[in-house]
Design an enzyme around this catalytic site. Structure first.
Site, short mmCIF file in Angstrom:
data_model
loop_
_atom_site.label_atom_id
_atom_site.label_comp_id
_atom_site.label_asym_id
_atom_site.label_seq_id
_atom_site.Cartn_x
_atom_site.Cartn_y
_atom_site.Cartn_z
N GLU A 53 37.31 2.72 66.70
CA GLU A 53 38.03 1.62 66.75
C GLU A 53 39.54 2.23 65.96
OE1 GLU A 53 34.87 1.38 66.03
OE2 GLU A 53 34.28 0.37 67.65
N HIS A 121 27.54 -9.67 68.30
CA HIS A 121 28.35 -10.10 69.61
C HIS A 121 28.68 -11.55 69.52
CE1 HIS A 121 26.06 -6.11 70.30
NE2 HIS A 121 27.30 -5.79 70.97
#
Ligand SMILES: Cc1ncc(C[n+]2csc(CCOP(=O)(O)OP(=O)(O)O)c2C)c(N)n1
Lengths: 370, 321
Positions: A53, A121
């Site tokens: 990321e 999530h």
């Protein structure tokens, strides 16, 4: 009607063809998958990145520094935390260089709960991301807004976070994207990658048109009188449903989907509170240092005298994670019954008396709206 | 290397050294708060600056520098007075308008992207400018520079992984300026390997190590590495062993420390080789010192940033450049 994922894909396609997008990239963004939520299938400039990321944000920054127009994806917002300082740097490049550089880049990352995502999530990140100055922050709740906000984000010369709610990516809208085929089957056949071998597949893009949702303009979803309700993302359709049910009881709400969190549409917010004299903010982030607190403070700064009851925040519980069991998730982030309860409680709360000792105390914790 | 270039390198090294000494003095005379800079890295940084293809846009080199790169900027032609301006945080500071630490440059017309105090992040950003240059073709390359301790951050690994993706190799020169310290922590107490550039080996990235206190060796090593990156459009990792002559920063005092001084070594060599006399060398130092004194007086007369400007440039409002 297109789903939100299809709408984003169409917007990115439009961006590639008309707005100079040079790179759509991230983990599993290119072929064969085209994104874990399918948002990037078939795009000409889409490519797969390493699982990194920080590298993704750094790559986007570098592309923008060198005159490209990147749209980078962090696969789930839950995994953007290790990239925070690179995000901060993108946000301060213009300010820190006294305007010598600016970064036209979009970081797209799906947010929120509602997909049985459990601890990693289900995060909401708007309170963190709006705390990084130099970024604009947009969050759609319908496919058409997703399309229009993405085009606006691409056109903007600054870094923009585009935050589609995970739970809404597969939902269809009620308003078509300009140029979208009327038949949803046809759209599916033309732009959704087939199952199985995709190596020979190419999308047959419809001629979609230009439709921009200006960044900084809230959408008034319903007009009403009992209270102003500010929301965004997954809870926008939930608030609509709550309003619908409460209209049967004789209540009505001035309901806003903010769509843009930075910058905010203060004019619309203040005008509404000045009519309804009550304010409810509904979001699903954890309640401590919640973006809704900023909204409430902003209304107090601008329209304190208009308020006749304490403003209310209906937000997620302050827990370290969303539990996997549905019973835990439902107890952690606002669901329809909680929103209905919060709206009704605010609507029936007696008004503060003129010269009285202060505001009526309303419960602000999710657990109290059962 | 011809003598005129050797002398030019010497003069630039002196200019950079004198500038850093002036900056340190400014922390003591109340002309600035915090100093960090590159005395001890001139022998590497001057050749680097001279070899840059300077210009704007992907056809030219992008520079992702660190806070010890003053000599590179000067070798590229930057005016020393501008660094004094940033040191004094005056509104005329062309790199940040008085917003950032000294030696934190940003120059769009030279592809010098904003330098940040955040260690190692430039390695994660440099892959992006290199990516654009890979696609553009031509001779423009990306150069990224930082310290040894910072190479423990994931961003260093990011630069290795992303610059060597099979079929997508990037035209990037990855430099590690190894001064063997991170502030107070000695490298050998934290790293089992001393040759940081050899981390590039398993990625198939060419790498080399050079004596960064020797400007002639550095010039040759940088020229060779750049020629490879420009022509092959592939990454190269170059480690330069350098000194840190005034310690980490003003926070550790800024006083002179006993380390190898590449500038004095080089000057002595030029004199021994008959290319420079002692008087000529002294004149170079004197001239640079005098010029900087005059510059400082100019800067002292310049205004600090107007407090009403704090929000300017948070967002850019014009056309995309
Ligand atoms: C990410 C980050 N962590 C910590 C610091 C504080 N800090 C500033 S310089 C430094 C040491 C850097 O050492 P090195 O990378 O070897 O570069 P040098 O300063 O020696 O040139 C540290 C720890 C920082 N600026 N950024």
């Amino acid at each position: 009607m297109a789903t939100m994922a299809q709408a984003i894909r169409l917007a990115l396609h439009y961006g590639e063809e008309n707005l100079g997008v040079t790179d759509v990239f991230g983990e599993d963004v290119g072929p064969p998958l085209g994104g874990v939520f399918t948002c990037t299938q078939g795009l000409r400039t889409a490519w797969n990145s390493p699982l990194d990321e920080r590298g993704i944000v750094g790559m986007a920054t570098g592309i923008a520094l060198a005159g490209g127009r990147p749209v980078a994806e962090i696969q789930f917002c839950d995994y953007m935390f290790n990239a925070i300082d690179l995000l901060k740097l993108a946000g301060n490049a213009s300010w820190g260089s006294n305007g010598a550089y600016h970064l036209p880049m979009v970081v797209m990352t799906p947010v929120g709960s509602g997909i049985h995502g459990s601890m990693y999530h289900s995060h909401s990140v708007e309170s963190v991301l709006t705390h990084i100055p130099g970024w604009k922050v947009v969050m759609p709740s319908t496919p058409l807004d997703a399309y229009g906000l993405m085009l606006a984000a691409i056109e903007d010369p600054n870094p923009v976070f585009f935050l589609p709610p995970k739970a809404l990516l597969r939902t269809k809208g009620e308003e078509p994207i300009p140029g979208e085929p009327e038949d949803a089957r046809e759209l599916h056949n033309r732009i959704d990658a087939p199952l199985g071998d995709r190596s020979q597949w190419k999308p047959d893009w419809p001629e979609v048109g230009r439709h921009l949702v200006p960044i900084g303009k809230a959408k008034r979803m319903r007009e009403g009188r009992n209270a102003t309700v500010l929301t965004y993302g997954r809870l926008a359709p939930v608030c609509l449903e709550a309003d619908k049910q409460l209209r049967a009881e004789g209540f009505s709400f001035d309901l806003f989907d903010l769509r843009s969190l930075v910058p905010l549409d203060w004019d619309a917010i203040v005008a509404s509170v000045s009519r309804t004299h009550r304010l409810l903010v509904v979001n699903e982030d954890t309640e401590v240092t919640n973006f809704g607190e900023h909204l409430i403070r902003g209304v107090i700064d601008r329209a304190f005298g208009e308020l006749e009851a304490a403003p209310v925040l209906c937000a997620g519980a302050d827990v370290p994670g969303i539990g996997m069991a549905w019973s835990l998730e439902a107890a952690s982030v606002p669901q329809l019954p909680n929103v209905i309860a919060a709206m009704r409680a605010l609507a029936v709360a007696p008004a503060r008396e003129a010269g009285g000792r202060g505001f009526l105390e309303l419960p602000t914790r999710l657990a109290r709206y059962r | 290397m011809d003598t005129s270039l050797e002398l030019r390198i010497h003069a630039l090294m002196v200019g950079a050294r004198v500038l850093e000494e002036q900056l340190i003095a400014m922390t003591r005379s109340g002309d600035g708060y915090f100093w960090i800079g590159g005395p001890g890295e001139e022998a590497f940084n001057v050749p680097l600056g001279l070899l840059v293809h300077k210009g704007e846009g992907p056809a030219f080199d992008y520079l992702h520098l660190h806070y010890r790169s003053s000599a590179t900027l000067l070798a590229m032609g930057a005016a020393p007075i501008d660094t004094l301006r940033q040191m004094r945080s005056v509104a005329t500071d062309p790199y940040s308008g008085g917003r950032n630490f000294v030696n934190h440059y940003a120059r769009h017309d030279w592809n010098v992207v904003p330098v940040t105090p955040t260690i190692e992040v430039q390695y994660a950003q440099a892959i992006g400018t290199a990516h654009v240059q890979r696609r553009a073709g031509g001779e423009g390359i990306t150069i990224v520079n930082g310290g040894d301790a910072g190479a423990a951050e994931g961003d260093f690994a990011t630069s290795l992984v992303w610059s060597s993706r099979p079929g997508q190799e990037l035209p990037i020169l990855i430099v590690v300026a190894n001064n063997h310290y991170g502030i107070s922590t000695e490298q050998r107490t934290q790293w089992a390997m001393s040759d940081i550039a050899s981390r590039a080996e398993p990625f198939g990235i060419r790498h080399a190590r050079v004596d960064g206190c020797d400007p002639r060796a550095s010039y040759a090593a940088i020229a060779e590495a750049m020629a490879y990156v420009r022509a092959e459009r592939r990454p190269f990792c170059l480690q330069a062993d350098v000194s840190r002559l005034h310690g980490h920063s003003s926070s550790t005092g800024g006083g002179l420390v006993a380390e190898r001084d590449g500038l004095l070594e080089y000057e002595a060599a030029l004199i021994a080789e008959g290319k420079l006399t002692g008087e000529q060398a002294a004149a170079v130092w004197d001239e640079r010192r005098r010029a900087l004194k005059a510059d400082l007086e100019t800067v002292r007369g310049e205004p600090f940033p107007d407090p009403s400007t704090i929000h300017a440039h948070t967002f850019y409002e014009g056309e995309v450049r």
